[in-house]
Motif scaffolding. Structure first.
Motif, PDB file in Angstrom:
ATOM      1  N   TYR A  54     -14.319  24.576 -16.630  1.00 35.19           N
ATOM      2  CA  TYR A  54     -15.169  24.189 -15.514  1.00 35.19           C
ATOM      3  C   TYR A  54     -15.732  25.417 -14.803  1.00 35.19           C
ATOM      4  N   GLY A  58     -19.585  26.403 -14.277  1.00 32.96           N
ATOM      5  CA  GLY A  58     -20.064  26.347 -12.894  1.00 32.96           C
ATOM      6  C   GLY A  58     -19.888  24.990 -12.253  1.00 32.96           C
ATOM      7  N   LYS A  59     -18.912  24.211 -12.767  1.00 36.99           N
ATOM      8  CA  LYS A  59     -18.713  22.868 -12.227  1.00 36.99           C
ATOM      9  C   LYS A  59     -17.469  22.808 -11.348  1.00 36.99           C
ATOM     10  N   LEU A  60     -17.354  21.725 -10.603  1.00 34.85           N
ATOM     11  CA  LEU A  60     -16.222  21.447  -9.713  1.00 34.85           C
ATOM     12  C   LEU A  60     -15.917  22.617  -8.785  1.00 34.85           C
ATOM     13  N   PRO A  61     -16.889  23.068  -8.029  1.00 38.91           N
ATOM     14  CA  PRO A  61     -16.648  24.238  -7.175  1.00 38.91           C
ATOM     15  C   PRO A  61     -15.562  24.027  -6.129  1.00 38.91           C
ATOM     16  N   SER A  62     -15.312  22.757  -5.764  1.00 37.19           N
ATOM     17  CA  SER A  62     -14.300  22.522  -4.733  1.00 37.19           C
ATOM     18  C   SER A  62     -12.912  22.308  -5.313  1.00 37.19           C
ATOM     19  N   LYS A  67      -7.159  25.371 -11.677  1.00 38.25           N
ATOM     20  CA  LYS A  67      -7.511  24.180 -12.453  1.00 38.25           C
ATOM     21  C   LYS A  67      -8.882  24.383 -13.109  1.00 38.25           C
ATOM     22  N   SER A  72      -9.792  21.097 -20.500  1.00 39.91           N
ATOM     23  CA  SER A  72      -9.108  19.799 -20.580  1.00 39.91           C
ATOM     24  C   SER A  72      -8.965  19.350 -22.020  1.00 39.91           C
ATOM     25  N   ASN A  83     -10.259   8.209 -21.873  1.00 39.48           N
ATOM     26  CA  ASN A  83     -11.014   9.044 -20.936  1.00 39.48           C
ATOM     27  C   ASN A  83     -12.515   8.859 -21.147  1.00 39.48           C
ATOM     28  N   ARG A  87     -15.111   7.630 -18.432  1.00 40.99           N
ATOM     29  CA  ARG A  87     -16.245   8.487 -18.036  1.00 40.99           C
ATOM     30  C   ARG A  87     -17.149   8.723 -19.238  1.00 40.99           C
ATOM     31  N   PRO A  88     -17.946   7.759 -19.608  1.00 41.77           N
ATOM     32  CA  PRO A  88     -18.800   7.919 -20.796  1.00 41.77           C
ATOM     33  C   PRO A  88     -19.708   9.145 -20.731  1.00 41.77           C
ATOM     34  N   TYR A  89     -20.023   9.613 -19.520  1.00 41.67           N
ATOM     35  CA  TYR A  89     -20.981  10.721 -19.408  1.00 41.67           C
ATOM     36  C   TYR A  89     -20.426  12.030 -19.959  1.00 41.67           C
ATOM     37  N   HIS A 114      -3.655  13.757 -20.087  1.00 43.86           N
ATOM     38  CA  HIS A 114      -4.458  14.963 -19.862  1.00 43.86           C
ATOM     39  C   HIS A 114      -3.563  16.212 -19.829  1.00 43.86           C
TER      40      HIS A 114
ATOM     41  N   TYR B  27      -6.833   6.302 -11.829  1.00 42.49           N
ATOM     42  CA  TYR B  27      -6.989   6.987 -13.122  1.00 42.49           C
ATOM     43  C   TYR B  27      -7.392   8.417 -12.827  1.00 42.49           C
ATOM     44  N   TYR B  48     -15.192   6.306  -7.408  1.00 39.98           N
ATOM     45  CA  TYR B  48     -15.299   6.592  -8.852  1.00 39.98           C
ATOM     46  C   TYR B  48     -16.194   7.800  -9.043  1.00 39.98           C
ATOM     47  N   ASN B  53     -21.485  17.998 -12.164  1.00 38.50           N
ATOM     48  CA  ASN B  53     -22.385  18.919 -12.848  1.00 38.50           C
ATOM     49  C   ASN B  53     -22.629  20.139 -11.963  1.00 38.50           C
ATOM     50  N   ASN B  94     -20.641  19.727  -2.928  1.00 41.46           N
ATOM     51  CA  ASN B  94     -20.597  20.914  -3.786  1.00 41.46           C
ATOM     52  C   ASN B  94     -19.525  21.885  -3.290  1.00 41.46           C
ATOM     53  N   GLY B  95     -18.643  21.379  -2.471  1.00 38.10           N
ATOM     54  CA  GLY B  95     -17.554  22.188  -1.954  1.00 38.10           C
ATOM     55  C   GLY B  95     -17.844  22.750  -0.585  1.00 38.10           C
ATOM     56  N   LYS B 111     -24.088   5.384 -18.662  1.00 33.69           N
ATOM     57  CA  LYS B 111     -22.995   6.289 -19.011  1.00 33.69           C
ATOM     58  C   LYS B 111     -22.329   6.892 -17.783  1.00 33.69           C
TER      59      LYS B 111
END
Lengths: 134, 367
Positions: A54, A58-62, A67, A72, A83, A87-89, A114, B27, B48, B53, B94-95, B111
């Motif tokens: 991540y 550059g994802k999940l900055p918070s 982690k 994953s 999973n 989360r199909p995306y 996970h 989950y 959810y 991204n 974004n945090g 999706k």
């Protein structure tokens, strides 16, 4: 980052985590990788981008920095599929891999299967996984 | 396609907090994906994670009733259905910054929602989901025969493979327990096309290996029927016939309103299977090579009715031999009523095994 700078670096000679990892990451109690696991791919063929953390994406900055530094994976193909259902995306295919001590540290699976894989610097992560997808 | 912040004005910050609290995780993966949260008014809501991204983390939030939460927990409500029960908000962070918007679920690409059958507890995932589609299969116009087909075809397919799996058990064929396995409980139904979801049976009554064997056979037969030539059908002729007959039961009839049957569930783990009318032709052609089925009628004195195993014996036959066979469950009352009488039975004989579908006093045929 050398083993001396990162006290949780491996006892295996010459292996260390990337310098970008926060201090104390991964947690000291994290065992060496030694398991089959499953990774979700964005497409039908595995690419290098499928094995970025991540933080690298550059994802999940918070999220917690340690982690974010992990990749994953899942303990069973069924859990990986769940999973994807949740989360199909996040992807379209699953590939199987075998991680060993020389590849880094791997957390124990959680309730949903996970696991977090902290890969050593220089490990060819893509090559730890099979070409064929499930 | 990733989600982006909506271009229209965000809501005021009086409804959702900047950081959504996690009250209970339903989950999770590397982060909580589906969880219970609270609004600023302390209302219970379902959250959810619809996307993460470079722009940030996008979370759908809908108010959650106690009834819906109970449904999520007991497997009667899927995650996707729970998210659709109330108008959602879209929360972004974004945090360092956050915002929320009122949102229309219709604007969300599929999706970015959980799969329609994703259940928070994997034990609640249906064994088999059978969905029939066709031009006339919409609520208000759908003939009852569609409902009957979906239920009966699934039951017949499961029974066919289980009969084989248990027949190979040297302890003999189970009775009511066996029936309890193939007469699966219906977990849910949906009318957008017509779909029944069948819950797993009480597996404590049966050996896991027998059930797995049956599931693998059905899975293989259905995949082959759908056109997957990578599936290798059994080489044993009798087993091959079982697999093909199970698949045939679920192929759409050659005419009528059902044009496709879509199958999924834990018994078909890899991917969904779609059967069409051409699947029926494919299976029928393959069956011709292995078909041992003959229509027969036999007469004799009806004895030794076993209503647990649905078996009988014909004695005093014109050929001078005893004939043993099984009968369809629906025939039980007639068989009992005609015990010790001279009868004619009509049915199908496959590789020496007789299964009877009609019985009558000798001289008259009724079923």
């Amino acid at each position: 980052m050398s083993v001396d700078d990162n006290p949780v670096g491996s006892a295996l000679s010459g292996l260390s985590f990337p310098a970008s990892f926060p201090s104390g990451c991964p947690p000291a109690e994290t065992p060496d990788a030694n398991a089959e696991c499953y990774r979700i791919l964005s497409g039908s063929i595995k690419t290098d981008a499928d094995f970025l953390s991540y933080a690298e994406l550059g994802k999940l900055p918070s999220a917690a920095p340690c982690k974010r530094a992990a990749i994953s994976v899942y303990d069973t193909v069924e859990n990986a599929r769940r999973n994807l259902q949740a989360r199909p995306y996040i992807g379209t295919a699953i590939c199987k891999g075998k991680l060993e001590a020389s590849h880094g540290k791997l957390s124990h699976p959680g309730d949903t299967g996970h696991m977090s894989w902290w890969a050593y610097e220089g490990v060819d992560r893509k090559q730890c996984f099979e070409e064929s997808t499930l | 396609m990733s989600l982006h912040k909506p271009v229209y004005e965000a809501m005021s910050d009086t409804i959702l907090p900047s950081t959504l609290p996690v009250e209970r995780i339903l989950y999770e993966a590397e982060l909580p994906v589906l969880y219970i949260t609270k609004t600023l008014q302390d209302q219970t809501a379902l959250a959810y994670v619809a996307d993460d991204n470079e722009e940030g983390l996008f979370t759908l939030v809908v108010l959650l009733s106690k009834k819906t939460l109970l449904g999520l927990d007991n497997g009667t409500v899927s995650a996707r259905d729970a998210l659709a029960l109330a108008p959602p908000w879209l929360h972004w962070t974004n945090g360092s910054a956050s915002a929320s918007w009122s949102f229309d679920l219709e604007d969300l690409p599929p999706k970015h929602l959980p799969h329609s059958h994703f259940m928070i507890n994997p034990q609640h995932e249906p064994l088999i989901r059978t969905r029939a589609t066709g031009e006339s299969i919409v609520l208000g116009h759908m003939p009852a025969s569609v409902v009957a087909f979906v239920a009966d075809a699934t039951r017949k397919a499961v029974k066919t493979v289980l009969d084989w799996s248990f027949a190979t058990n040297p302890d003999g064929r189970p009775t009511d327990r066996h029936r309890g396995l193939y007469d699966l409980p219906i977990q849910s139904f949906a009318f957008s096309s017509f779909e029944l979801s069948f819950a797993p049976p009480d597996q404590g009554m049966f050996s896991g290996s027998e059930i797995r064997s049956a599931a693998e056979k059905l899975n293989a037969g259905l995949r082959w029927a759908s056109g997957d030539d990578t599936v290798v059908l059994p080489t044993d002729v009798e087993e091959r016939e079982v697999v093909l007959r199970a698949a045939l039961a679920l192929t759409p009839p050659s005419s009528g309103v059902i044009s496709e049957i879509h199958l999924s569930g834990t018994w078909l783990p890899a991917k969904n299977v779609t059967l069409t009318r051409s699947s029926r032709g494919r299976v029928r052609s393959a069956l011709q090579a292995v078909d041992s089925e003959n229509l027969v009628t036999y007469s004799g004195r009806l004895e030794e009715i076993d209503i647990g195993k649905f078996t009988f014996t014909l004695r005093g036959t014109p050929e001078g031999i005893e004939r043993k066979g099984s009968f369809a469950e629906e025939l039980t009352e007639e068989m009992l009523a005609l015990t010790s009488r001279s009868v004619v039975v009509a049915g199908v004989e496959r590789r020496g095994k007789l299964e009877v579908y009609a019985v009558a006093v000798e001289g008259a045929l009724r079923s």
